[in-house]
Each structure stands twice: as structure tokens, then as C-alpha cells.
Design a protein around this motif. Structure first.
Motif, PDB file in Angstrom:
ATOM      1  N   ARG A   1       0.968  -1.275  -0.048  1.00 49.51           N
ATOM      2  CA  ARG A   1       0.130   0.090   0.100  1.00 49.51           C
ATOM      3  C   ARG A   1       0.935   1.205   0.148  1.00 49.51           C
ATOM      4  NH1 ARG A   1      -4.081  -1.077   4.757  1.00 49.51           N
ATOM      5  NH2 ARG A   1      -4.796   1.042   4.170  1.00 49.51           N
ATOM      6  N   LEU A   2       1.878   1.445   0.787  1.00 49.20           N
ATOM      7  CA  LEU A   2       2.863   2.440   0.785  1.00 49.20           C
ATOM      8  C   LEU A   2       3.279   2.548  -0.698  1.00 49.20           C
ATOM      9  CD1 LEU A   2       4.533   1.932   4.211  1.00 49.20           C
ATOM     10  CD2 LEU A   2       3.230   3.843   3.614  1.00 49.20           C
ATOM     11  N   VAL A   3       3.838   1.515  -1.226  1.00 50.87           N
ATOM     12  CA  VAL A   3       4.555   1.774  -2.717  1.00 50.87           C
ATOM     13  C   VAL A   3       3.683   2.197  -3.558  1.00 50.87           C
ATOM     14  CG1 VAL A   3       5.545   0.265  -4.746  1.00 50.87           C
ATOM     15  CG2 VAL A   3       6.192  -0.111  -2.200  1.00 50.87           C
ATOM     16  N   ARG A   4       2.394   1.587  -3.490  1.00 51.35           N
ATOM     17  CA  ARG A   4       1.120   2.280  -4.634  1.00 51.35           C
ATOM     18  C   ARG A   4       0.835   3.495  -4.122  1.00 51.35           C
ATOM     19  NH1 ARG A   4      -3.018  -1.425  -3.269  1.00 51.35           N
ATOM     20  NH2 ARG A   4      -1.744  -3.245  -2.737  1.00 51.35           N
ATOM     21  N   CYS A   5       0.890   3.978  -2.946  1.00 51.79           N
ATOM     22  CA  CYS A   5       0.601   5.501  -2.454  1.00 51.79           C
ATOM     23  C   CYS A   5       1.495   6.363  -3.427  1.00 51.79           C
ATOM     24  CB  CYS A   5       0.788   5.567  -1.120  1.00 51.79           C
ATOM     25  SG  CYS A   5       0.443   7.165  -0.359  1.00 51.79           S
ATOM     26  N   GLY A   6       2.712   6.087  -3.521  1.00 54.73           N
ATOM     27  CA  GLY A   6       3.586   6.763  -4.344  1.00 54.73           C
ATOM     28  C   GLY A   6       4.004   8.376  -3.658  1.00 54.73           C
ATOM     29  N   ARG A   7       3.866   8.461  -2.423  1.00 51.96           N
ATOM     30  CA  ARG A   7       4.224   9.759  -1.851  1.00 51.96           C
ATOM     31  C   ARG A   7       5.510   9.843  -1.791  1.00 51.96           C
ATOM     32  NH1 ARG A   7       0.004  11.880   2.228  1.00 51.96           N
ATOM     33  NH2 ARG A   7      -0.985   9.731   2.320  1.00 51.96           N
ATOM     34  N   TRP A   8       6.202   8.837  -1.234  1.00 49.39           N
ATOM     35  CA  TRP A   8       7.663   8.853  -0.752  1.00 49.39           C
ATOM     36  C   TRP A   8       8.214   7.606  -1.458  1.00 49.39           C
ATOM     37  CZ3 TRP A   8       3.369   8.108   2.223  1.00 49.39           C
ATOM     38  CH2 TRP A   8       3.087   9.100   2.984  1.00 49.39           C
ATOM     39  N   PRO A   9       9.619   7.737  -1.611  1.00 49.06           N
ATOM     40  CA  PRO A   9      10.452   6.371  -2.019  1.00 49.06           C
ATOM     41  C   PRO A   9      10.332   5.412  -0.934  1.00 49.06           C
ATOM     42  CG  PRO A   9      11.881   8.517  -2.238  1.00 49.06           C
ATOM     43  CD  PRO A   9      10.499   8.831  -1.493  1.00 49.06           C
ATOM     44  N   VAL A  10       9.842   4.215  -1.075  1.00 49.50           N
ATOM     45  CA  VAL A  10       9.610   3.368  -0.039  1.00 49.50           C
ATOM     46  C   VAL A  10      10.738   2.039  -0.348  1.00 49.50           C
ATOM     47  CG1 VAL A  10       8.279   1.584   0.716  1.00 49.50           C
ATOM     48  CG2 VAL A  10       7.276   3.910   0.128  1.00 49.50           C
ATOM     49  N   THR A  11      11.460   1.694   0.762  1.00 46.70           N
ATOM     50  CA  THR A  11      12.297   0.553   0.649  1.00 46.70           C
ATOM     51  C   THR A  11      11.618  -0.633   1.235  1.00 46.70           C
ATOM     52  OG1 THR A  11      14.194   2.001   0.525  1.00 46.70           O
ATOM     53  CG2 THR A  11      14.625  -0.248   1.166  1.00 46.70           C
TER      54      THR A  11
END
Length: 138
Positions: free
Chosen positions: A125-135
Motif C-alpha cells: 500500500r505504501l509503494v502504491r501510494c507513491g508519496r515517498w520513496p519506499v524501501t
């Protein structure tokens, strides 16, 4: 620079924490560890349930932060670290902390639950959100 890391006591979240510490140290960034308590009656996790020692530590979030700081000092890692403890949905709370603190990156562990691989995990969900680079750390 600000790095937000989600920690829930699971093996992958602890690896994510270690990765985030190294990243913060190399980049001279501030590290914000986010612990999310479930609403009453829920499961205690971003990925897997907490062990009893981790769950009892949530009764005193300052003890968790103190223990983490002691570990950083013992390892001689100069990292500016803060702990944020929230109650609610892990995805929502991580997003709120990242937005409030103007995060430059978010680091989380990959979910170890089979259901999350089908229905979607916090990391997905964080990756799909796309607001920050997510590792996403395995």
C-alpha cells in the motif's frame, strides 16, 4: 533528511530497522521509528504479531525508545533517532507520520503473512501510494 521506519517486532521489521539505521548514518539523516498499536481488540502488527516482551514495552513507549538509543550508543552509531507511538491502522499512521515529519524516505519490512501477499500488505500500500520513496526489506 528524514527517514521513517515502521517497526513492529517481526523479523522483517527488525531488518528494516537495521537497514534504516545504516541508511540514516550514511546520509546523516534523522531516523523516526514508528510503532503502531492496534485499536483495542486488534492484532499487534504491521506484519506479524508481537511477542509478549515487545507488547509489554508498548505500555511504556519511552522504554522502547531508551532501549533503542542504548543499542545505537553501544554500537557507536551516531544516528539522531526518535520513536513515535500511534494507535490505529499501520498504513494510515505511517503515512501521517511521514507527512507530518516531511519524510524523504520510508522503510518497512515485507509482510510474512500469506494473506497479505494476496490481499495486499502495508508495504504494498505504501509503494502504491507513491508519496515517498519506499524501501521494502525482505
Amino acid at each position: 533528511m528524514v527517514i521513517v521506519v515502521g517497526i513492529d517486532g517481526s523479523g522483517t521489521s527488525l531488518r528494516a530497522g537495521a537497514y534504516a539505521v545504516g541508511m540514516a548514518r550514511r546520509q546523516g539523516a534523522r531516523l523516526i521509528g514508528v510503532f503502531v498499536r492496534p485499536p483495542s481488540g486488534g492484532t499487534l502488527s504491521l506484519g506479524d504479531p508481537f511477542g509478549a516482551s515487545i507488547a509489554s514495552a508498548f505500555a511504556r513507549p519511552e522504554a522502547v525508545e531508551s532501549e533503542f538509543r542504548d543499542t545505537l550508543r553501544r554500537e557507536r552509531l551516531a544516528v539522531d533517532f526518535e520513536t513515535v507511538v500511534r494507535t490505529g491502522d499501520p498504513f494510515t499512521e505511517l503515512c501521517q507520520v511521514a507527512t507530518e515529519r516531511w519524510a524523504d524516505a520510508v522503510v518497512v519490512g515485507r509482510s510474512e503473512r500469506i494473506l497479505h501477499r494476496i490481499a495486499g500488505s502495508v508495504a504494498d500500500r505504501l509503494v502504491r501510494c507513491g508519496r515517498w520513496p519506499v524501501t521494502v526489506v525482505p
